[in-house]
Design an enzyme around this catalytic site. Structure first.
Site, short mmCIF file in Angstrom:
data_model
loop_
_atom_site.label_atom_id
_atom_site.label_comp_id
_atom_site.label_asym_id
_atom_site.label_seq_id
_atom_site.Cartn_x
_atom_site.Cartn_y
_atom_site.Cartn_z
N ALA A 37 0.81 -1.22 0.00
CA ALA A 37 0.00 0.00 0.00
C ALA A 37 0.85 1.27 0.00
O ALA A 37 0.43 2.31 -0.53
CB ALA A 37 -0.93 -0.01 1.21
N HIS A 39 3.59 1.82 -1.69
CA HIS A 39 3.91 2.12 -3.09
C HIS A 39 2.66 2.68 -3.80
O HIS A 39 2.76 3.66 -4.55
CB HIS A 39 4.35 0.85 -3.83
CG HIS A 39 5.59 0.22 -3.30
ND1 HIS A 39 5.58 -0.98 -2.63
CD2 HIS A 39 6.89 0.60 -3.34
CE1 HIS A 39 6.82 -1.32 -2.29
NE2 HIS A 39 7.62 -0.37 -2.70
N LYS A 158 9.41 7.67 4.07
CA LYS A 158 9.90 6.51 4.85
C LYS A 158 11.42 6.34 4.71
O LYS A 158 12.10 6.02 5.65
CB LYS A 158 9.16 5.28 4.33
CG LYS A 158 9.85 3.97 4.47
CD LYS A 158 9.18 3.17 5.52
CE LYS A 158 9.89 1.92 5.93
NZ LYS A 158 10.97 1.45 5.13
N SER A 194 6.25 -1.63 5.26
CA SER A 194 7.50 -2.05 4.62
C SER A 194 7.41 -3.54 4.32
O SER A 194 6.78 -4.30 5.04
CB SER A 194 8.67 -1.80 5.58
OG SER A 194 9.80 -2.52 5.15
P1 AMP Z 1 11.22 0.32 -2.70
O1 AMP Z 1 10.46 -0.57 -3.61
O2 AMP Z 1 11.40 -0.23 -1.32
O3 AMP Z 1 12.51 0.82 -3.32
O4 AMP Z 1 10.31 1.61 -2.49
C1 AMP Z 1 9.85 2.38 -3.58
C2 AMP Z 1 9.34 3.70 -3.09
O5 AMP Z 1 8.24 3.49 -2.20
C3 AMP Z 1 10.39 4.49 -2.30
O6 AMP Z 1 10.31 5.86 -2.67
C4 AMP Z 1 9.97 4.28 -0.88
O7 AMP Z 1 10.36 5.34 -0.03
C5 AMP Z 1 8.45 4.25 -1.03
N1 AMP Z 1 7.81 3.61 0.13
C6 AMP Z 1 8.09 2.39 0.66
N2 AMP Z 1 7.34 2.19 1.77
C7 AMP Z 1 6.60 3.31 1.95
C8 AMP Z 1 5.65 3.73 2.94
N3 AMP Z 1 5.32 2.96 3.96
N4 AMP Z 1 5.09 4.95 2.80
C9 AMP Z 1 5.45 5.76 1.75
N5 AMP Z 1 6.33 5.42 0.80
C10 AMP Z 1 6.91 4.22 0.90
#
Ligand code: AMP
Length: 299
Positions: A37, A39, A158, A194
């Site tokens: 959620a 993302h 985050k 996460s």
């Molecule tokens: P990742 O796939 O972990 O590289 O995350 C992709 C994007 O989603 C990054 O910009 C993260 O900061 C964002 N993201 C991950 N978890 C959250 C969250 N709980 N709230 C807001 N954005 C998030």
């Protein structure tokens, strides 16, 4: 509504050019997949603010150290594509060789090619624990922005340090893109959403709520002061809450940093504010450790 799946940089460039011809603005959400959620929250914001939205799904090998388990990172492409259908207009799913045409090895000493480092804000906090991590992030974000050239690129608060690194990168390399940072999406109990939460026992997930509760105690102390506050007092308020964390959990750091430079602060002053961040090592359900990171902004 269907979604356009693009697999090569050239395909993304053609898609982007078409948007330009149609005078459509483009929002871009880079991800490593295993979408949740948090993302979706970024994608929805992009859909609202732009005519077209493209999401990338790419597990970037360059941001994994040799001892970190790149192969174990979840790859759930079919499920992710299903989740994005109706949510975004296009998705870029490159193979490793598309992003690293010369190939890539994880051992930094033996890497060949062009890499991007953002000095001054990459070495501390998460960078202290993972020395080549932000070089990996900055390099892949540069490549992705070169290909997509979005009007706005979206990141989650985050990953606070990642947001600072990307803002410096875009400014210093004169990229013509706005960086939008959206608030952290949280579980009902306050735990930041996460992928790593999945690895926790139900009981640890409940107890992990204390990570955010601690940060909020620091924030409350600052807000109630209605003026400058010593960073060590903010930290103490947080550590007091963390003293109740279960045995075996390790607080790696609690840091009160300048919000734009990420240098340690002695005083938090209204008008400048601070990023207050932490990393906590929590035992995983099947053995091993999950590093949970979180932060709050003081303004
Ligand atoms: P990742 O796939 O972990 O590289 O995350 C992709 C994007 O989603 C990054 O910009 C993260 O900061 C964002 N993201 C991950 N978890 C959250 C969250 N709980 N709230 C807001 N954005 C998030």
């Amino acid at each position: 509504m269907s979604i356009t799946i693009l697999r090569t940089a050239q395909q993304v460039r053609s898609w982007r050019l078409q948007c330009l011809f149609n005078k459509q603005t483009v929002g871009f959400v880079p991800t490593m997949g295993a979408l949740h959620a948090g993302h979706a929250h970024l994608v929805r914001a992009s859909m609202k603010q732009n005519d077209k939205t493209i999401v990338s799904i790419f597990v970037n090998p360059l941001q994994f150290a040799p001892h970190e388990d790149l192969d174990a990172y979840p790859r759930t492409l079919e499920r992710d594509l299903g989740a994005l259908k109706g949510l975004a207009d296009a998705v870029f799913v490159p193979k490793v060789l598309e992003m690293y045409p010369g190939g890539i090895v994880l051992d930094v000493e033996n890497q060949k090619g062009a890499f991007v480092s953002v000095h001054g804000c990459s070495e501390q906090l998460e960078g202290a624990q993972r020395p080549a991590f932000f070089r990996g992030v900055a390099t892949v974000v540069t490549k992705l922005l070169n290909v997509v050239t979005p009007n706005i690129v979206y990141f989650g608060q985050k990953d606070a340090q990642q947001c600072v690194v990307v803002k410096h990168l875009v400014r210093d390399l004169l990229m013509n893109t706005e960086v939008a940072v959206l608030p952290t999406l949280r579980e009902k109990n306050g735990l930041a959403m996460s992928l790593r939460n999945e690895y926790l026992l139900e009981e640890s997930r409940d107890q992990s709520a204390a990570i955010y509760r601690g940060l909020c105690a620091g924030k409350t102390l600052y807000e109630q002061a209605e003026g400058a506050v010593a960073a060590k007092d903010v930290e103490s308020a947080i550590r007091e809450v963390y003293s109740t964390l279960p045995a075996g959990w390790e607080v790696e750091y609690v840091a009160v940093s300048h919000p734009d430079l990420l240098e340690p602060l002695e005083m938090v002053e209204p008008g400048i504010g601070a990023t207050v961040s932490t990393a906590v090592r929590v035992p995983k359900a099947g053995g091993g450790i999950a590093r949970l990171i979180d932060n709050v902004q003081l303004v």
